[in-house]
Design a protein around this motif. Structure first.
Motif, PDB file in Angstrom:
ATOM      1  N   GLN A 207       9.276   7.461  -8.568  1.00  0.00           N
ATOM      2  CA  GLN A 207       8.828   7.973  -7.279  1.00  0.00           C
ATOM      3  C   GLN A 207       8.332   6.817  -6.417  1.00  0.00           C
ATOM      4  OE1 GLN A 207       6.131  11.349  -7.505  1.00  0.00           O
ATOM      5  NE2 GLN A 207       6.941  11.932  -9.517  1.00  0.00           N
ATOM      6  N   GLN A 208       8.680   6.889  -5.132  1.00  0.00           N
ATOM      7  CA  GLN A 208       8.302   5.829  -4.218  1.00  0.00           C
ATOM      8  C   GLN A 208       7.168   6.251  -3.287  1.00  0.00           C
ATOM      9  OE1 GLN A 208      12.790   4.049  -3.707  1.00  0.00           O
ATOM     10  NE2 GLN A 208      11.223   3.438  -2.255  1.00  0.00           N
TER      11      GLN A 208
ATOM     12  N   LEU B  98       5.930   3.823  -6.755  1.00  0.00           N
ATOM     13  CA  LEU B  98       4.594   4.402  -6.864  1.00  0.00           C
ATOM     14  C   LEU B  98       4.291   4.905  -8.266  1.00  0.00           C
ATOM     15  CD1 LEU B  98       1.960   5.429  -5.516  1.00  0.00           C
ATOM     16  CD2 LEU B  98       3.204   7.537  -4.950  1.00  0.00           C
ATOM     17  N   GLN B  99       5.267   5.571  -8.887  1.00  0.00           N
ATOM     18  CA  GLN B  99       5.003   6.207 -10.172  1.00  0.00           C
ATOM     19  C   GLN B  99       6.264   6.200 -11.033  1.00  0.00           C
ATOM     20  OE1 GLN B  99       3.046   9.940  -9.689  1.00  0.00           O
ATOM     21  NE2 GLN B  99       3.117  10.490 -11.851  1.00  0.00           N
ATOM     22  N   VAL B 100       6.081   6.063 -12.333  1.00  0.00           N
ATOM     23  CA  VAL B 100       7.181   6.069 -13.300  1.00  0.00           C
ATOM     24  C   VAL B 100       6.886   7.122 -14.352  1.00  0.00           C
ATOM     25  CG1 VAL B 100       8.471   4.736 -15.011  1.00  0.00           C
ATOM     26  CG2 VAL B 100       7.601   3.608 -12.939  1.00  0.00           C
ATOM     27  N   ASP B 101       7.861   7.990 -14.615  1.00  0.00           N
ATOM     28  CA  ASP B 101       7.730   8.981 -15.682  1.00  0.00           C
ATOM     29  C   ASP B 101       8.100   8.292 -16.991  1.00  0.00           C
ATOM     30  OD1 ASP B 101       8.339  11.091 -17.597  1.00  0.00           O
ATOM     31  OD2 ASP B 101       8.245  12.472 -15.896  1.00  0.00           O
ATOM     32  N   ARG B 102       7.083   7.948 -17.760  1.00  0.00           N
ATOM     33  CA  ARG B 102       7.293   7.168 -18.979  1.00  0.00           C
ATOM     34  C   ARG B 102       8.216   7.888 -19.964  1.00  0.00           C
ATOM     35  NH1 ARG B 102       3.660   3.171 -21.256  1.00  0.00           N
ATOM     36  NH2 ARG B 102       2.134   3.783 -19.679  1.00  0.00           N
TER      37      ARG B 102
ATOM     38  N   TRP C 163      11.868  -0.932  -3.986  1.00  0.00           N
ATOM     39  CA  TRP C 163      10.695  -0.778  -4.852  1.00  0.00           C
ATOM     40  C   TRP C 163       9.627  -1.830  -4.570  1.00  0.00           C
ATOM     41  CZ3 TRP C 163      12.557   0.602 -10.505  1.00  0.00           C
ATOM     42  CH2 TRP C 163      13.250   1.824 -10.446  1.00  0.00           C
TER      43      TRP C 163
ATOM     44  N   GLU D 219      -4.551  -4.137  -6.490  1.00  0.00           N
ATOM     45  CA  GLU D 219      -3.667  -3.205  -7.180  1.00  0.00           C
ATOM     46  C   GLU D 219      -2.205  -3.642  -7.157  1.00  0.00           C
ATOM     47  OE1 GLU D 219      -4.374   0.447  -5.123  1.00  0.00           O
ATOM     48  OE2 GLU D 219      -6.223   0.887  -6.213  1.00  0.00           O
TER      49      GLU D 219
ATOM     50  N   ARG E 266       0.712  -1.148 -11.409  1.00  0.00           N
ATOM     51  CA  ARG E 266       0.711  -0.132 -12.452  1.00  0.00           C
ATOM     52  C   ARG E 266       2.104   0.377 -12.815  1.00  0.00           C
ATOM     53  NH1 ARG E 266      -0.629   0.931 -17.149  1.00  0.00           N
ATOM     54  NH2 ARG E 266      -0.596   3.132 -17.709  1.00  0.00           N
ATOM     55  N   PRO E 267       2.939   0.790 -11.861  1.00  0.00           N
ATOM     56  CA  PRO E 267       4.274   1.252 -12.246  1.00  0.00           C
ATOM     57  C   PRO E 267       5.128   0.160 -12.879  1.00  0.00           C
ATOM     58  CG  PRO E 267       4.045   1.189  -9.859  1.00  0.00           C
ATOM     59  CD  PRO E 267       2.695   0.999 -10.415  1.00  0.00           C
TER      60      PRO E 267
ATOM     61  N   VAL F  70       4.095   0.004 -16.442  1.00  0.00           N
ATOM     62  CA  VAL F  70       4.647   1.123 -17.219  1.00  0.00           C
ATOM     63  C   VAL F  70       6.083   0.813 -17.627  1.00  0.00           C
ATOM     64  CG1 VAL F  70       5.348   3.549 -17.131  1.00  0.00           C
ATOM     65  CG2 VAL F  70       3.124   2.845 -16.216  1.00  0.00           C
TER      66      VAL F  70
END
Length: 304
Positions: free
Chosen positions: A49-50, A56-60, A89, A125, A147-148, A151
């Motif tokens: 997700q961006q 912004l976020q990664v589904d591990r 990204w 961050e 963070r992403p 991950v």
């Protein structure tokens, strides 16, 4: 024996490309000038997700499942490799720093302090890299949320692959630009963004990334404006009479055509497509040429 070559560590022989819809593993030849094998597996669901600062976020769990399927296809993931990321990204900015301390960590602290007014998040961050700009007191900065990225690295490590380097598409292709001649402008036309890297005399002179507008009807004007802005920035850094060679990396064919059309009336700009010759890729591969070129470009990058 070429002693400088002997004393360097070659780049990892494997490249893992991550995108919104699939992951691709490429194995490079010993000389890093051809792709020996390429394997792709689709990603299920919304794995990546961006946000306003790029990824912004990664589904591990989804990423781990895809890596598991990939490992089944190839037998075992390589122990180390380069991760190739979409230009969208990351974010690229030029920052006025005046001057930087020689120590790397102190220099990063100065840049983060300058970024406070430019970012919608805390500078602490983000993970960043930088290089001096041609304008005195300026630096070119590429950044993304830490963070992403962590991950991704942790999930790959759990699957048995250590990531030695992260590279974006636009910067990877810039590795192919000759050290002499030019100036060159690499334009990565990807589904979510345009990436621009200008190279003058073997040195990166411009680094830009622009997300595409949500309204498709605005795309043509957007492309024309951003290409024009990049070319104007580049011509301001070199002699006005110098011709510019523009390399278009067509991940998105329609967008790439818009890029090429935007310079149709600029005779001083020579447009080239990134094309990979058949002898450099595995027989029968159906992956897009732009992706194959970017994967191969990771092997042509700077030695570490």
């Amino acid at each position: 024996m070429k002693l400088p070559r002997f004393l360097t560590t070659p780049l990892p022989p494997s490249v893992l490309s991550l995108a919104d819809d699939q992951i691709v593993l490429a194995s490079l030849s010993r000389r890093r000038d051809a792709l020996m094998r390429v394997d792709a597996v689709p990603l299920e669901g919304e794995c990546f997700q961006q946000g306003p600062v790029g990824l912004l976020q990664v589904d591990r769990a989804l990423l781990a499942a895809a890596l598991g399927r990939l490992a089944q296809n190839v037998g075992k993931l390589p122990s180390r490799g380069t991760a190739l990321l979409p230009t969208a990204w990351t974010r690229s900015v030029q920052v006025d720093v005046g001057g930087l301390p020689r120590h790397r960590q102190e220099a990063e602290d100065v840049i983060r302090w300058r970024l406070k007014k430019l970012l919608p998040c805390r500078p602490e961050e983000v993970r960043l890299d930088f290089l001096p700009a041609r304008d005195e007191g300026q630096v070119l900065v590429t950044l993304a949320l830490d963070r992403p990225l962590s991950v991704i690295e942790e999930t790959l490590a759990a699957a048995g692959m250590w990531v030695g380097r992260l590279e974006t598409t636009a910067l990877a292709v810039a590795n192919l630009v000759p050290a002499i001649g030019g100036p060159y402008l690499v334009v990565a036309a990807e589904p979510r963004s345009l990436g621009f890297v200008a190279v003058v005399g073997g040195v990166i002179a411009l680094l830009r990334q622009k997300g595409l507008p949500g309204d498709p009807s605005r795309a043509a004007d957007f492309v024309t404006r951003e290409v024009e802005h990049s070319l104007n920035r580049l011509t301001g850094a070199v002699e006005a009479e110098a011709g510019i060679e523009m390399w278009v990396v067509a991940f998105d064919e329609e967008l790439a055509l818009e890029v090429e059309a935007s310079v149709a009336n600029r005779p001083q700009v020579t447009v080239r497509r990134l094309v990979v010759s058949a002898e450099r890729v595995p027989v029968g591969t159906t992956l897009p040429g732009a992706l194959l070129g970017a994967l191969l470009a990771c092997g042509a990058g700077r030695e570490v």
